[in-house]
Design a protein around this motif. Structure first.
Motif, PDB file in Angstrom:
ATOM      1  N   SER A  18     -13.315  -2.711   4.054  1.00  0.00           N
ATOM      2  CA  SER A  18     -13.057  -4.230   3.367  1.00  0.00           C
ATOM      3  C   SER A  18     -13.177  -5.030   4.677  1.00  0.00           C
ATOM      4  CB  SER A  18     -11.408  -4.346   2.846  1.00  0.00           C
ATOM      5  OG  SER A  18     -10.539  -4.238   4.103  1.00  0.00           O
ATOM      6  N   ILE A  19     -13.220  -6.271   4.306  1.00  0.00           N
ATOM      7  CA  ILE A  19     -13.605  -7.461   5.392  1.00  0.00           C
ATOM      8  C   ILE A  19     -12.114  -7.945   5.621  1.00  0.00           C
ATOM      9  CG2 ILE A  19     -14.481  -9.709   5.785  1.00  0.00           C
ATOM     10  CD1 ILE A  19     -16.578  -8.608   3.525  1.00  0.00           C
ATOM     11  N   VAL A  20     -11.850  -7.898   7.088  1.00  0.00           N
ATOM     12  CA  VAL A  20     -10.298  -8.431   7.442  1.00  0.00           C
ATOM     13  C   VAL A  20     -10.060  -9.990   7.117  1.00  0.00           C
ATOM     14  CG1 VAL A  20      -9.068  -8.808   9.423  1.00  0.00           C
ATOM     15  CG2 VAL A  20     -10.291  -6.733   9.189  1.00  0.00           C
ATOM     16  N   ALA A  21     -11.349 -10.725   7.208  1.00  0.00           N
ATOM     17  CA  ALA A  21     -11.132 -12.223   6.902  1.00  0.00           C
ATOM     18  C   ALA A  21     -11.295 -12.446   5.504  1.00  0.00           C
ATOM     19  CB  ALA A  21     -12.570 -13.087   7.798  1.00  0.00           C
ATOM     20  N   PHE A  56      -0.387   5.062   1.928  1.00  0.00           N
ATOM     21  CA  PHE A  56      -1.822   4.485   1.574  1.00  0.00           C
ATOM     22  C   PHE A  56      -1.746   2.934   1.844  1.00  0.00           C
ATOM     23  CE2 PHE A  56      -0.785   8.028  -1.213  1.00  0.00           C
ATOM     24  CZ  PHE A  56      -2.030   8.726  -0.722  1.00  0.00           C
ATOM     25  N   GLN A  57      -2.443   2.285   3.108  1.00  0.00           N
ATOM     26  CA  GLN A  57      -2.760   1.192   3.502  1.00  0.00           C
ATOM     27  C   GLN A  57      -3.639   0.677   2.409  1.00  0.00           C
ATOM     28  OE1 GLN A  57      -3.859   1.823   7.534  1.00  0.00           O
ATOM     29  NE2 GLN A  57      -1.502   1.581   8.206  1.00  0.00           N
ATOM     30  N   LEU A  58      -3.198  -0.221   1.377  1.00  0.00           N
ATOM     31  CA  LEU A  58      -4.051  -0.244   0.249  1.00  0.00           C
ATOM     32  C   LEU A  58      -4.641  -1.866   0.247  1.00  0.00           C
ATOM     33  CD1 LEU A  58      -4.976   1.149  -2.400  1.00  0.00           C
ATOM     34  CD2 LEU A  58      -3.048   0.266  -3.531  1.00  0.00           C
ATOM     35  N   LEU A  59      -3.634  -2.850   0.284  1.00  0.00           N
ATOM     36  CA  LEU A  59      -4.551  -3.984   0.152  1.00  0.00           C
ATOM     37  C   LEU A  59      -4.340  -4.815   1.481  1.00  0.00           C
ATOM     38  CD1 LEU A  59      -5.318  -6.014  -1.955  1.00  0.00           C
ATOM     39  CD2 LEU A  59      -2.823  -6.499  -2.512  1.00  0.00           C
ATOM     40  N   GLU A  60      -5.458  -5.227   2.088  1.00  0.00           N
ATOM     41  CA  GLU A  60      -5.332  -5.897   3.313  1.00  0.00           C
ATOM     42  C   GLU A  60      -5.229  -7.299   3.337  1.00  0.00           C
ATOM     43  OE1 GLU A  60      -9.308  -5.765   5.337  1.00  0.00           O
ATOM     44  OE2 GLU A  60      -8.219  -4.553   7.029  1.00  0.00           O
ATOM     45  N   ILE A  61      -4.133  -7.683   4.208  1.00  0.00           N
ATOM     46  CA  ILE A  61      -3.858  -9.173   4.021  1.00  0.00           C
ATOM     47  C   ILE A  61      -4.297  -9.808   5.593  1.00  0.00           C
ATOM     48  CG2 ILE A  61      -1.987 -10.930   3.886  1.00  0.00           C
ATOM     49  CD1 ILE A  61      -2.392  -9.230   1.366  1.00  0.00           C
ATOM     50  N   PRO A  62      -5.246 -10.788   5.459  1.00  0.00           N
ATOM     51  CA  PRO A  62      -5.636 -11.241   6.795  1.00  0.00           C
ATOM     52  C   PRO A  62      -4.426 -12.028   7.741  1.00  0.00           C
ATOM     53  CG  PRO A  62      -7.070 -11.936   4.814  1.00  0.00           C
ATOM     54  CD  PRO A  62      -5.921 -11.472   4.263  1.00  0.00           C
ATOM     55  N   ALA A  63      -4.749 -12.393   8.740  1.00  0.00           N
ATOM     56  CA  ALA A  63      -3.793 -13.176   9.523  1.00  0.00           C
ATOM     57  C   ALA A  63      -3.800 -14.610   9.158  1.00  0.00           C
ATOM     58  CB  ALA A  63      -4.332 -13.013  10.918  1.00  0.00           C
ATOM     59  N   ASN A  64      -2.497 -15.179   9.315  1.00  0.00           N
ATOM     60  CA  ASN A  64      -2.405 -16.609   9.097  1.00  0.00           C
ATOM     61  C   ASN A  64      -2.321 -16.750   7.662  1.00  0.00           C
ATOM     62  OD1 ASN A  64      -1.888 -17.290  11.682  1.00  0.00           O
ATOM     63  ND2 ASN A  64      -4.289 -17.419  11.847  1.00  0.00           N
ATOM     64  N   THR A  65      -1.752 -15.901   6.750  1.00  0.00           N
ATOM     65  CA  THR A  65      -1.896 -15.782   5.401  1.00  0.00           C
ATOM     66  C   THR A  65      -0.291 -16.040   4.781  1.00  0.00           C
ATOM     67  OG1 THR A  65      -3.859 -14.774   5.058  1.00  0.00           O
ATOM     68  CG2 THR A  65      -2.459 -14.446   3.449  1.00  0.00           C
ATOM     69  N   ILE A  87       6.528   0.149  -2.120  1.00  0.00           N
ATOM     70  CA  ILE A  87       5.567  -0.717  -1.816  1.00  0.00           C
ATOM     71  C   ILE A  87       5.971  -1.891  -1.025  1.00  0.00           C
ATOM     72  CG2 ILE A  87       3.471  -2.253  -2.508  1.00  0.00           C
ATOM     73  CD1 ILE A  87       3.616  -0.554  -5.397  1.00  0.00           C
ATOM     74  N   ASP A  88       5.279  -2.128   0.302  1.00  0.00           N
ATOM     75  CA  ASP A  88       5.694  -3.445   0.829  1.00  0.00           C
ATOM     76  C   ASP A  88       4.590  -3.044   2.261  1.00  0.00           C
ATOM     77  OD1 ASP A  88       6.928  -5.276   1.916  1.00  0.00           O
ATOM     78  OD2 ASP A  88       8.863  -4.454   2.801  1.00  0.00           O
ATOM     79  N   PHE A  89       4.959  -4.068   3.305  1.00  0.00           N
ATOM     80  CA  PHE A  89       4.113  -3.716   4.510  1.00  0.00           C
ATOM     81  C   PHE A  89       4.872  -2.788   5.441  1.00  0.00           C
ATOM     82  CE2 PHE A  89       3.137  -8.203   3.036  1.00  0.00           C
ATOM     83  CZ  PHE A  89       1.979  -8.252   3.562  1.00  0.00           C
ATOM     84  N   ILE A 130       2.222 -13.623   7.246  1.00  0.00           N
ATOM     85  CA  ILE A 130       1.508 -12.781   8.041  1.00  0.00           C
ATOM     86  C   ILE A 130       0.723 -13.489   9.096  1.00  0.00           C
ATOM     87  CG2 ILE A 130      -0.443 -10.996   7.662  1.00  0.00           C
ATOM     88  CD1 ILE A 130       2.387 -10.383   6.116  1.00  0.00           C
ATOM     89  N   THR A 131       1.099 -13.287  10.061  1.00  0.00           N
ATOM     90  CA  THR A 131       0.556 -13.737  11.292  1.00  0.00           C
ATOM     91  C   THR A 131      -0.610 -13.092  11.950  1.00  0.00           C
ATOM     92  OG1 THR A 131       2.277 -12.760  12.842  1.00  0.00           O
ATOM     93  CG2 THR A 131       2.724 -14.977  12.092  1.00  0.00           C
ATOM     94  N   THR A 132      -0.484 -11.668  11.893  1.00  0.00           N
ATOM     95  CA  THR A 132      -1.778 -10.563  12.139  1.00  0.00           C
ATOM     96  C   THR A 132      -2.080  -9.915  11.196  1.00  0.00           C
ATOM     97  OG1 THR A 132      -0.193  -9.106  12.881  1.00  0.00           O
ATOM     98  CG2 THR A 132      -0.755 -10.664  14.578  1.00  0.00           C
ATOM     99  N   THR A 133      -3.226  -9.523  11.047  1.00  0.00           N
ATOM    100  CA  THR A 133      -3.800  -8.829   9.732  1.00  0.00           C
ATOM    101  C   THR A 133      -2.724  -7.572   9.598  1.00  0.00           C
ATOM    102  OG1 THR A 133      -6.129  -9.610  10.275  1.00  0.00           O
ATOM    103  CG2 THR A 133      -5.792  -7.556   9.034  1.00  0.00           C
ATOM    104  N   ASP A 134      -2.629  -7.351   8.230  1.00  0.00           N
ATOM    105  CA  ASP A 134      -1.823  -6.334   8.098  1.00  0.00           C
ATOM    106  C   ASP A 134      -2.138  -5.664   6.562  1.00  0.00           C
ATOM    107  OD1 ASP A 134       0.509  -4.228   8.085  1.00  0.00           O
ATOM    108  OD2 ASP A 134       1.997  -5.932   8.241  1.00  0.00           O
ATOM    109  N   THR A 135      -1.435  -4.624   6.247  1.00  0.00           N
ATOM    110  CA  THR A 135      -1.892  -4.094   4.824  1.00  0.00           C
ATOM    111  C   THR A 135      -0.581  -4.046   3.970  1.00  0.00           C
ATOM    112  OG1 THR A 135      -1.378  -1.718   5.828  1.00  0.00           O
ATOM    113  CG2 THR A 135      -3.740  -2.790   5.681  1.00  0.00           C
ATOM    114  N   ILE A 136      -0.534  -4.125   2.710  1.00  0.00           N
ATOM    115  CA  ILE A 136       0.369  -3.744   1.695  1.00  0.00           C
ATOM    116  C   ILE A 136       0.304  -2.350   1.707  1.00  0.00           C
ATOM    117  CG2 ILE A 136       1.459  -4.228  -0.425  1.00  0.00           C
ATOM    118  CD1 ILE A 136       0.803  -6.983  -0.241  1.00  0.00           C
TER     119      ILE A 136
END
Length: 177
Positions: A18-21, A56-65, A87-89, A130-136
């Motif tokens: 996936s794309i981080v941005a 399972f690191q499923l859904l990528e959430i970009p930084a500053n979101t 389900i959570d970070f 979310i201040t840094t890229t993380d996954t749900i």
């Protein structure tokens, strides 16, 4: 127990990274819904053998979101001996806590008391900056380690708070002068 990055093509059963941005780099498109599927049958076909507590690191959430709301829906019931999910970070249980995935439908709220509660008129008890890229993450709780099928959709309504303002030298009228 193992952790699987479902956003990386090097993980068994994942087709592409996936794309981080965020994809919303135009003004007016920073508020959107993102979603991802966890398909256990496809993973098993690709060689996955589950264990209790797999993450399972499923859904990528970009930084500053800002994550306004998140939840999950079981599209195909999971088989096995009474599997549930958190389900959570960081594989926590704030979004969904011990969600029963043996039947289809939307999962109940987690320990923070929020999942699909926006229509109640009461402010959600759960939001996440979310201040840094993380996954749900989806944590599979299956004591018998016998899950071989089932599909869950995890979704989040997010607001991209990265800068989108155009400066004067970036607008079309300045390009025409």
């Amino acid at each position: 127990m193992a952790t699987y990055d479902m956003t990386d093509k090097d993980t068994v059963g994942v087709n592409s990274s996936s794309i981080v941005a965020n994809q919303s780099r135009r003004p007016g498109t920073s508020f959107r819904m993102v979603e991802a599927l966890l398909d256990m049958a496809k993973l098993v076909t690709a060689g996955y053998s589950n264990a209790d507590g797999d993450i399972f690191q499923l859904l990528e959430i970009p930084a500053n979101t800002f994550v306004l709301i998140a939840g999950a829906e079981v599209l195909t019931a999971f088989n096995g001996s009474s599997p549930t999910v958190d389900i959570d970070f960081a594989a926590g249980d704030d979004i969904v806590d011990g969600g029963d995935v043996t039947a289809t439908g939307f999962l109940a709220e987690g320990t923070a008391g929020q999942s699909n509660d926006v229509i109640t008129g009461i402010d959600s008890l759960w939001e996440q900056w979310i201040t840094t890229t993380d996954t749900i993450d989806v944590k599979l709780i299956a004591g018998s380690a016998d899950v071989t099928s089932g599909i869950i959709r995890v979704y989040a309504v997010i607001i991209d708070l990265n800068g989108h303002a155009e400066t004067a030298d970036e607008v079309d009228r300045d390009q025409l002068a």
